[in-house]
Design an enzyme around this catalytic site. Structure first.
Site, PDB file in Angstrom:
ATOM      1  CE  LYS A   1       0.300  -1.928  -7.597  1.00 30.74           C
ATOM      2  NZ  LYS A   1       0.797  -0.695  -7.909  1.00 30.74           N
TER       3      LYS A   1
HETATM    4  C1  LIG Z   1       1.254  -0.259  -9.184  1.00 29.22           C
HETATM    5  C2  LIG Z   1       1.194   1.106  -9.446  1.00 29.22           C
HETATM    6  C3  LIG Z   1       1.243   1.562 -10.674  1.00 29.22           C
HETATM    7  C4  LIG Z   1       1.446   0.670 -12.001  1.00 29.22           C
HETATM    8  O1  LIG Z   1       0.359  -0.424 -12.029  1.00 29.22           O
HETATM    9  P1  LIG Z   1       0.335  -1.673 -12.876  1.00 29.22           P
HETATM   10  O2  LIG Z   1      -0.977  -2.169 -12.661  1.00 29.22           O
HETATM   11  O3  LIG Z   1       1.611  -2.420 -12.567  1.00 29.22           O
HETATM   12  O4  LIG Z   1       0.487  -1.229 -14.480  1.00 29.22           O
HETATM   13  C5  LIG Z   1       1.215   2.847 -11.056  1.00 29.22           C
HETATM   14  N1  LIG Z   1       1.134   3.693  -9.952  1.00 29.22           N
HETATM   15  C6  LIG Z   1       0.776   3.286  -8.869  1.00 29.22           C
HETATM   16  C7  LIG Z   1       0.895   4.560  -7.696  1.00 29.22           C
HETATM   17  C8  LIG Z   1       1.088   1.970  -8.464  1.00 29.22           C
HETATM   18  O5  LIG Z   1       0.920   1.748  -6.882  1.00 29.22           O
END
Ligand SMILES: *Cc1c(COP(=O)(O)O)cnc(C)c1O
Length: 434
Positions: A106
């Site tokens: 993210k």
């Molecule tokens: C947010 C997150 C996900 C899921 O990603 P999406 O875009 O919501 O499908 C998977 N793994 C981690 C470590 C995350 O922080």
């Protein structure tokens, strides 16, 4: 290029307007009105990730006020690597997306969004407050990306006691223009509070608000870049498409890969790994799409009962039969997550976080079914973020990467907040300068 709503009841918006707005006024999600088409030959082998991102995103920025800034935005956002590494098992790879400041993928989207919004805020006299509800990783990535950006403030709401201790520390360690609120409630309570504030016009007249959740175009578009870079690297070597397994919650990460493939990048199949929240696996197995309350699992960042980007997937594949044929999704319950963490360490000498473990488990099942070709597991977070789950399984400490260690050394502070809208409203007004 313009951006239109998945619900088709809102006027087309420029990229800047769509990024600033988040959700379209009809409640839909913004999508591009045309898709650019690339061939692998348009990219050259010596391009950096930031340069690949700029080339890929140029058509999406065409005609927008941010277009002249695209190269600088990409250099600012893509300042850490996203390496594709071969695993010990033949044909298997891992795409590591956890080398950013908060050790989860993210960081890419949050840094790109911050680079865009800070430019859109130039010359504005009023501060803009970014409100985020988080189950852990989003809030930290957004806080890190917006820390000390002028005319921008972040208020993070997280469910007290329901994020990992290191996630909680990360949320509270920034200070300055970042306010962490630990809410006496669930993630759904936090999200409901944020939604209420974003719909509160009298409040917004005094405290201008925006959000940074996973439907934001400013997070979605840049995520195409690491899929493109990995697939191009593989294509140059093997002249075959690279297939991906993506740990999936809100479908933000996976949809970026799907969009990159729709733009002609040499991406093969995309398989979606869920935890025990089975909305997508049930749909792809032929059932109806039925959002439901989320349940807590070891892969907490994927505890999603109503994947927000599903609406974009339906826009790209309006026919449910074609959509089901294009992808597969499988659920990985906690027991299988634990087994995958243990097994990947024993068999491959790899330590993975619980989210990445869902994808590894799915890949093992695909291989057992006879799938061939080159596959990459998308590693979404560093295992050190989830040490309380991982360490007992592998029987030793997980080394903490330097960026994460630096955050953990800072003092952390979060204010308590009741799960009550009046309390949030009062807090936002108290903190606003105007
Ligand atoms: C947010 C997150 C996900 C899921 O990603 P999406 O875009 O919501 O499908 C998977 N793994 C981690 C470590 C995350 O922080």
């Amino acid at each position: 290029m313009n951006f239109v709503s998945t619900r088709a009841q809102a006027p087309a918006a420029s990229l800047s307007a769509a990024i600033a707005a988040g959700l379209a006024p009809d409640g839909g999600l913004y999508v591009p009105d045309t898709l650019p088409r690339f061939s692998p030959e348009e990219f050259s082998a010596d391009e950096t990730l930031a340069e690949i991102a700029a080339r890929l995103l140029r058509p999406f920025f065409a005609g927008d006020a941010l277009a002249p800034e695209l190269d600088a935005i990409c250099r600012e956002a893509f300042d850490f690597p996203t390496p594709l590494r071969a695993l010990a098992s033949p044909g298997d790879h891992v795409l590591e997306l956890f080398h950013g400041p908060t050790a989860a993928f993210k960081d890419v989207g949050a840094r790109f969004l911050a680079a865009c919004l800070s430019r859109l805020q130039r010359g504005q006299t009023r501060e803009l407050t970014i409100l985020v509800a988080t189950s852990g990783d989003t809030g930290a990535a957004v806080a890190a990306a917006f820390h000390r950006k002028p005319h921008l403030r972040v208020v993070v709401l997280y469910p007290d006691g329901r994020v990992s201790p290191r996630q909680a520390h990360q949320l509270g360690c920034f200070g300055d223009n970042i306010l962490a609120l630990r809410v006496a409630g669930s993630f759904d309570d936090c999200q409901a509070l944020v939604k209420q504030a974003l719909a509160d016009r009298p409040l917004q007249a005094r405290v201008p608000l925006s959000s940074a959740n996973s439907i934001s175009l400013g997070r979605l578009l840049p995520q195409m870049s690491y899929y493109a870079a990995a697939a191009l690297q593989h294509w140059r070597r093997e002249h075959t498409p690279l297939h991906f397994v993506v740990p999936t919650g809100n479908l933000g990460n996976a949809f970026a890969g799907i969009l990159a493939r729709a733009c002609g990048l040499p991406i093969g199949r995309i398989a979606l790994a869920s935890n025990d929240n089975r909305v997508l696996p049930d749909f792809f197995a032929g059932g109806d799409y039925t959002p439901r309350a989320s349940r807590a699992t070891l892969a907490n960042a994927m505890d999603v009962g109503a994947p927000s980007n599903f609406e974009r997937l339906r826009w790209l594949y309006p026919d449910p039969i074609a959509l089901r044929a294009a992808f597969e999704a499988l659920a990985v319950p906690d027991e299988a997550i634990r087994a995958a963490i243990f097994e990947s360490r024993r068999r491959l000498d790899e330590t993975v976080c619980p989210h990445t473990a869902t994808a590894l488990d799915l890949l093992v099942r695909l291989r057992a079914r006879g799938e061939t070709g080159a596959w990459a597991v998308v590693a979404t977070a560093h295992p050190a973020k989830f040490e309380s789950i991982v360490e007992p399984l592998i029987g030793e400490p997980v080394p903490v990467p330097p960026a994460l260690a630096a955050l953990l050394e800072r003092p952390a502070r979060a204010e308590p907040l009741a799960a009550d809208y009046a309390a949030l409203r009062a807090r936002l007004l108290a903190a606003s300068p105007g």
